[in-house]
Enzyme design. Structure first.
Site, PDB file in Angstrom:
ATOM      1  N   GLY A  49       0.820  -1.385  -0.088  1.00  9.38           N
ATOM      2  CA  GLY A  49      -0.045  -0.095   0.158  1.00  9.38           C
ATOM      3  C   GLY A  49       0.793   1.311   0.054  1.00  9.38           C
ATOM      4  CB  CYS A  50       0.162   4.666  -1.056  1.00  7.72           C
ATOM      5  SG  CYS A  50      -1.515   4.960  -0.558  1.00  7.72           S
ATOM      6  CE1 TYR A  51      -1.493   8.190   3.640  1.00  9.83           C
ATOM      7  CE2 TYR A  51      -3.439   6.725   3.590  1.00  9.83           C
ATOM      8  CZ  TYR A  51      -2.745   8.190   3.169  1.00  9.83           C
ATOM      9  OH  TYR A  51      -3.536   9.025   3.146  1.00  9.83           O
TER      10      TYR A  51
END
Lengths: 346, 346, 346, 346
Positions: free
Chosen positions: D149-151
């Site tokens: 995921g990005c985060y």
């Protein structure tokens, strides 16, 4: 009808004082002080005031000003108010200082964080910290107000009920704050150019920002002991608005309802602090242009922490609006007079 | 104190009517109509109204509404007002329609540009085009107002003095307009997502935009003959604001002073139209949140054309503000009541 | 592998040349000239180049530079290149000037519009106007390139096929242009601060902008006679991108297909000019970061005018990209080498 | 030259894979899967690809796709990849899943946080978490990649060296993250409209965001015990970029140099992680459009905490870029092939 003078009227905070006072029925702006624009029409500097303000900019002679007006707002860089103020001025006009000069009671702490010598330490004791919701009665009697910083206002109001009531551990407080760019002022700096700010986000002043001791002082008064926090501000590509996201460990197990009751205890009767409904996050857009602070919280049972959030307009409740609210209290006007603008959305 | 009802209260224009009426001393909002949000709290849809509006959203039953209120604002898609209105309603309440249904006197023209059948052609003649600065006296007597479109308001006010006085050649008018994204409404469309609009600019509706005949009609009334124009709107990455840049060939040699005198003739006594100083360009930011329209012009002696510029807030003077101004005229209130917000800058 | 030097490397255009040349297989940047940042690391000024560029900023000694490199880019304010250049420099290095110094053949016209004396008129005749799609063969042989202005590039490419083929009346051309803020440069000016540009739009330089004569010259060459136009630029709250919306009366009745065929005639084989499909409007976002110019047109049969539109990235095709394209032509590299970045969206 | 297929090619992440692969010398995109736009030209959905991509959108038949291509990217909502995948597909093509389906090893945890049943739990063990800097060798041998995921990518890379080396107390970690709006996807939702996001900032998913367990897992693997964190994401008015500001108490007294040495130990030889110079804060703008992650830290001796910061482009290193980096590793290409875009600034 009283008369007001503004030193630093062409900064963003000064300009916002003008906007608010134009809609205030008990005050007239009689002095638009701006060292940089002397003799220019104020409405040429701020085109939004075309046909609404005819005055020209004046210098920042605080002595002369005190003879002409009832209240002086100083919306100026750190150190200027302290260098101009004296007993003669205070005996003639009330002063509301939007800079940090009189916010910190410990002059050594002020001088350390701000890196400048304080020129009027004799007035520090007298100055009242103008966070209206907390110091209302002292404000009413004050001659000199230290108008709170933008971040300290939003941070303190977001955390105050819980630290005051002992629900959180003061040694665990972390404040992560985000501000629109008007907080950086109207000075011509490369870092604040549109192309540098737009499509960008960054932290600044990490572990060293000057609002840190101010917040620590206020939280310390609330809980009765010294508080050290982490405070990290960020620059956001928007004009107005501050959002505070604060974290602390809970001092004991509490339910949503108990925490909500504590917030309500302090803010239920406050016009300008709105405790949002459960699970609704504060948004800066929803207070834009207004003097409201929207606060809320979320308990995380997994980590036994509480996340406290607050949103406000940095130029209104974070500067000019709070200054006007202080003025209203000092002169016995209705506290909300001139401050009931409905937030503008979108 | 009169009562107002809004059909379409949860669109951006409807929401702006609510914002303005909350500050209006003679009106109370008694009906928040919103088909999409029936029975939800209005302040849950627009968080800015938290603690300021307690009402829930109602349906859009115009018959029932007419029994309850003195004035009905319809801030709805094209065709809805025409499909709901009837003589019974108009005999009980005044109606201010923010859609295009009653703006164009030639029903065939309306049906061609809007691509729908007009459901209430019998009221077209009676409806008054609510451009207050031009049709003030008719508005005072009206039961049904066709509140002008955003682009037509800004375009017409920018060009009106010169075409009325015969200073420009009507066959040469080109209007290049730029609008913030709130003009596109609050419908969930991919094209209006943040990431599609931000860092982008494009024209749309080139040579086919529906505001074209509305502008042509108004300019035609001013000069007494049919006018055909080019009108090109553009979508701009900002929330609010319309800027019009209009071009026309001069009908004769004129000086700056002569043209300025013509603008002053029509607008000197107007509260909401500000003719800026020489060489100052209108900026949307300088009217944001307010009902002002800032206009100015520049003569180009090289090409014998004049460039006419106008800036306004599309949600205020371009929609809700003008609707309230119309209401004030219709009910005999002060024309500027509730509309003296100072533009917010930055 | 050739060596390049940049004078003005810390401006936005200079910085973009660096970005493009880092991805160019035949060129190495050997000199980062920046009077303001001498001896500072270039990557400290532009943090995006951290670990990618190790060099420090140098002064702008063009004589010394010419001994070290094969090509010099001058991305500097008007007048500087003309004041530094001489035959010795041109005999050693090719020069691509991104300023206006050598764009206008008539030195009197240059001096009138720019308000400065031209310091090197003897090189004006030799200089080739570097609009690659139009002057490709001359560019290949040039020592000195006048890299076109951003507005003139987008305007000329949008209009060129129609004026060249006699389809429009040159006396009726009106160009309404919109630019992102990077076009204003990286100088620290109040007018370009984030808070002044964001949520705002305004025209500037109305009827007086310096790109006017440059556009008029190019259009004049195309149609073989003097052309006077109206050109109005606007400042848009976005970093990059120029959109041109141009209007002209048709010289004769033409169909969509005929006009499309004319655009295709000139651009079908051009890598960097994309004629969009029918009714699709150019958008700046869709060329962002790339060297493409998207153009299209719309015929309005009601007014017998054609609306011509063009979108490009002002820092790429409008400055650095075109400069690199010129360099490629001058040195016999592939014309598109280093310039095939795909537009970034969103 | 291998062939790639993309399921979900018209989302923002899918579109970014296309952008990157167009510049990749070893891969050709052979399948643009998009259930919503079947049979429409891909370049009609994303105008930036006009003349660059001629293909039409296909359906999302993963079986058919596996016969045609060597690698399949699934840039789709949670659950879809798990519902389509099977052994037959994996025996024919490598799969890089950009959704969360295979990121969390504990299927119960996945189902609890995501609220859906996992349709292919039999592949969870085999799937490799594609954080290239940490799991490089496993990725090279994988058939199925769970693209992070990005985060989690930005958070893990910012914190990893310090938690791995035992310099921070895992029980004190607080992550305050800020993301541009492209992270919210291209779905038509009111909350993501331009006017709702612009001039606004808010937290969301407070104490409940689905990336929380993914980050906790990765940090837990690093320190060898279970970790619980607070993670608060915020929506920022910009298209691209994630900034992580993470806080933790130091496990022991350390100097700047010691901490810097730890970061260098892990990242010195990494192409895509840049440890900035002392006191320089990561900025999202300085990595925009690139696969870089900029990290840095600040020790606060007053509170004995360290503030760890990371900035990256959520669509590149946070999605498509990391997916391509994974593909490069899996197919034995150069790890940085197609990923050396220089960050674009401004």
């Amino acid at each position: 009808m009283i008369k007001a003078g503004i030193i630093g009227a062409t900064g963003y905070a000064g300009n916002e004082i003008v906007r608010l006072l134009l809609g205030h029925k008990d005050v007239e702006v009689a002095w638009y002080g701006s060292r940089s624009y002397i003799d220019q029409k104020y409405a040429d500097v701020y085109q939004n005031f075309f046909k609404l303000v005819d005055a020209k900019c004046m210098d920042d002679n605080m002595e002369a000003l005190a003879d002409e007006v009832d209240v002086i707002f100083t919306a100026t860089p750190q150190g200027l108010c302290a260098s101009l103020i004296n007993e003669g001025i205070l005996s003639k006009a009330k002063v509301i200082d939007l800079s940090a000069d009189f916010r910190i009671k410990d002059v050594k702490k002020y001088e350390k964080w701000y890196g400048i010598e304080h020129k009027a330490p004799q007035f520090i004791d007298e100055a009242v910290y103008g966070l209206c919701e907390i110091n209302r009665e002292e404000i009413k009697k004050a001659r000199l107000i230290a108008n709170p910083g933008c971040y300290p206002t939003c941070s303190t109001l977001s955390i105050y009920p819980l630290i005051k009531e002992g629900l959180i551990d003061p040694s665990t407080i972390i404040i992560d704050a985000k501000s629109g760019t008007s907080g950086a002022g109207r000075g011509a700096k490369v870092a604040n150019l549109f192309c540098e700010v737009n499509e960008n986000i960054k932290a600044y002043g990490v572990a060293t920002h000057r609002h840190t001791p101010e917040i620590e002082d206020q939280l310390g008064y609330a809980c009765g002991k010294e508080v050290l926090i982490n405070f990290t501000p960020h620059l956001i590509p928007m004009n107005r608005g501050i959002l505070v996201t604060a974290y602390a460990s809970l001092a004991k197990d509490v339910s949503y309802e108990e925490v909500k009751a504590v917030y309500d205890k302090y803010y239920e009767n406050e016009t300008f602090v709105r405790v949002l409904d459960k699970d609704v996050c504060p948004q800066t857009k929803c207070v834009e242009g207004s003097n409201y602070v929207d606060v809320n919280f979320k308990i995380d049972p997994r980590t036994h922490r509480v996340i406290m959030m607050g949103a406000m307009d940095n130029l209104v409740k974070g500067a000019a609006g709070q200054a006007v609210q202080n003025m209203n209290l000092m002169f016995g006007f209705k506290e909300a007079e001139g401050l009931l603008q409905v937030p503008m959305c979108p």
